[in-house]
Design an enzyme around this catalytic site. Structure first.
Site, mmCIF file in Angstrom:
data_model
loop_
_atom_site.group_PDB
_atom_site.id
_atom_site.type_symbol
_atom_site.label_atom_id
_atom_site.label_comp_id
_atom_site.label_asym_id
_atom_site.label_seq_id
_atom_site.Cartn_x
_atom_site.Cartn_y
_atom_site.Cartn_z
ATOM 1 N N PHE A 137 0.870 -1.169 0.123
ATOM 2 C CA PHE A 137 -0.070 -0.241 -0.124
ATOM 3 C C PHE A 137 0.968 1.192 0.032
ATOM 4 O O PHE A 137 1.794 1.717 0.892
ATOM 5 C CB PHE A 137 -1.027 0.041 1.222
ATOM 6 N N ASP A 222 9.217 2.983 1.654
ATOM 7 C CA ASP A 222 8.118 3.701 2.130
ATOM 8 C C ASP A 222 7.797 3.597 3.524
ATOM 9 O O ASP A 222 7.352 2.430 3.915
ATOM 10 C CB ASP A 222 6.663 3.416 1.293
ATOM 11 N N LYS A 251 2.760 11.396 7.054
ATOM 12 C CA LYS A 251 1.855 11.296 8.549
ATOM 13 C C LYS A 251 2.452 12.158 9.550
ATOM 14 O O LYS A 251 2.162 13.332 9.983
ATOM 15 C CB LYS A 251 1.701 9.877 8.634
HETATM 16 N N1 PMP Z 1 2.172 4.812 2.201
HETATM 17 C C1 PMP Z 1 2.024 4.193 3.179
HETATM 18 C C2 PMP Z 1 3.207 3.107 3.680
HETATM 19 C C3 PMP Z 1 0.720 4.324 3.921
HETATM 20 O O1 PMP Z 1 0.503 3.578 4.812
HETATM 21 C C4 PMP Z 1 -0.068 5.564 3.377
HETATM 22 C C5 PMP Z 1 -1.222 5.889 4.046
HETATM 23 N N2 PMP Z 1 -1.901 4.905 4.520
HETATM 24 C C6 PMP Z 1 0.570 6.210 2.407
HETATM 25 C C7 PMP Z 1 1.705 5.871 1.571
HETATM 26 C C8 PMP Z 1 -0.425 7.321 1.697
HETATM 27 O O2 PMP Z 1 -0.360 8.436 2.350
HETATM 28 P P1 PMP Z 1 -1.441 9.483 2.161
HETATM 29 O O3 PMP Z 1 -2.805 8.936 2.589
HETATM 30 O O4 PMP Z 1 -0.993 10.620 3.040
HETATM 31 O O5 PMP Z 1 -1.417 9.839 0.829
#
Ligand code: PMP
Length: 399
Positions: A137, A222, A251
């Protein structure tokens, strides 16, 4: 019309929230419109890792909002340098590119990796490949959902960009087999979050690092959700003592009040960005930089990384001690824990609903895993308060 009915009548149904209307929150506690109190064991998917309404963040935010907030990157400010200087120091990398959301920072990494491959390895731009994991994800933009393995995330949203090759998560040999002369990067979550807190086998990241070194491929991690203390280290990859070439953060970087994300990388990767190649009106604005700087200072000065390791071990042990025939697995690192339930006995969503009634905010994923990721400021007593309720709900849910 009540709040929920109004919201549903005018909101695209792209989420399915739990049936509660929150009004206010402070630290680890939230309150709904009827005054009922909840322990937040989700912290907005780690965005609220510092706790709700942290006084230092609120003060910095108010001061900065009334001094200088948004200018776009058309001008310099006194804040972007200090913020990114701190970020490169903490990550051990060289250069950062600030954005707003996690998905934007992932897109930044994809662009960076492809252009790096084009410049450094002469990979034709229509051939570049990035290796990604199954069940990843990384966000919701079209390029990113294009390489998701979840049909729900993709259906009807194509055509999608190519150039991604899937491997099973946690299997280094599969990565070795997938690397070709056109591979510019491996993009991976060090622990898969949305997939249900999947911790790969020990040594996996070290093996990926070695493969990347051998084949001149970028390792891009990520850590939008796993970073900034969530797993009991500043970054999840530090559990394996490796360094990525690109690190994606988001985040918690926004202190729980603002969207702040960044791609942090080696000079070799980041030099592909030149004026005009990438950007965002809001990315790196003065307010974002001030909040990001303050968030990093709070994590450091309040020892939230150490707290996450200590309280996380406690939470994990208490969940593992729970004797319940619903629980198939309890896993996680730091204050990031997944409880897999037996779908034949109960659904994770029904347990979430029951926990809500008891005053605990949690989140299910894929119907079978319950996630707990409280603010890193949570105390042992607060974990005990939550665990008493979690235990009751699990005991009741046994058929
Ligand atoms: N990468 C990871 C590992 C995530 O968990 C998330 C959101 N859950 C994102 C990217 C996307 O972040 P955003 O919702 O701020 O676009």
């Amino acid at each position: 019309m009540d709040c929920i009915a109004l919201e549903k009548s005018v909101t695209a149904a792209n989420y399915d929230p739990l049936p509660v209307v929150l009004r206010e929150a402070k630290g680890v506690w939230a309150r709904d419109i009827d005054g009922k109190r909840y322990l937040d064991m989700m912290s907005a998917y780690s965005a609220v890792s510092l706790g709700h309404g942290h006084p230092r963040i609120l003060k910095a935010m108010a001061e900065q909002a009334s001094t200088l907030a948004v200018t776009s990157r058309a001008y310099h400010t006194e804040l972007l340098g200090p913020f990114l200087d701190r970020l490169v120091h903490i990550t051990g990398l060289d250069v950062a590119l600030p954005m707003n959301t996690g998905a934007e920072a992932v897109e930044t990494a994809i662009k960076g990796a492809r252009r790096w491959g084009y410049h450094s390895k002469k990979i034709p731009q229509d051939r570049a490949e990035i290796i990604v994991a199954e069940n990843n994800f990384h966000g919701r933009t079209t390029t990113i959902v294009g390489f998701s393995s979840e049909d729900d995330y993709r259906e009807g949203f194509g055509p999608f960009a190519g150039g991604f090759r899937h491997v099973p998560f946690g299997d280094a040999q599969a990565v070795a087999d997938a690397i070709t002369g056109n591979t510019c990067a491996i993009l991976i979550e060090p622990i898969q979050g949305e997939a249900g807190i999947i911790v790969p086998p020990e040594g996996y990241l070290r093996q990926l690092r070695a493969l990347c070194d051998k084949h001149n491929v970028l390792l891009i991690l990520d850590e939008v959700q796993s970073g900034l203390g969530r797993t009991g280290r500043w970054f999840a990859h530090q559990h394996e003592n490796i360094k990525p070439d690109g690190l994606i953060l988001g985040k918690a970087l926004g202190g729980g009040v603002y969207p702040v994300s960044a791609l942090v990388g080696t000079r070799d990767l980041m030099r592909v960005f030149n004026p005009g190649s990438h950007g965002s009106t809001f990315g790196g604005n003065a307010l974002a930089a001030r909040i990001g700087l303050e968030a990093l200072a709070v994590i450091e000065e309040e020892h939230l990384v150490e707290r996450s390791a200590e309280m996380g071990a406690y939470l994990l042990a208490r969940l593992r001690d729970m004797r319940s025939n619903i629980v198939k697995d309890v896993r996680g690192r730091g204050l990031w824990v997944g409880v897999e339930v037996d779908p034949n006995v109960a659904s994770a969503r029904s347990i979430c609903d029951a926990l809500l009634a008891e005053g605990v905010l949690s989140k299910d994923t894929h119907g079978t895993v319950l996630r707990f990721a409280p603010p890193l400021t949570i105390t042992r007593d607060e974990i005990d308060w939550g665990m008493d309720r979690i235990e009751q709900v699990f005991a009741r849910s046994v058929h």
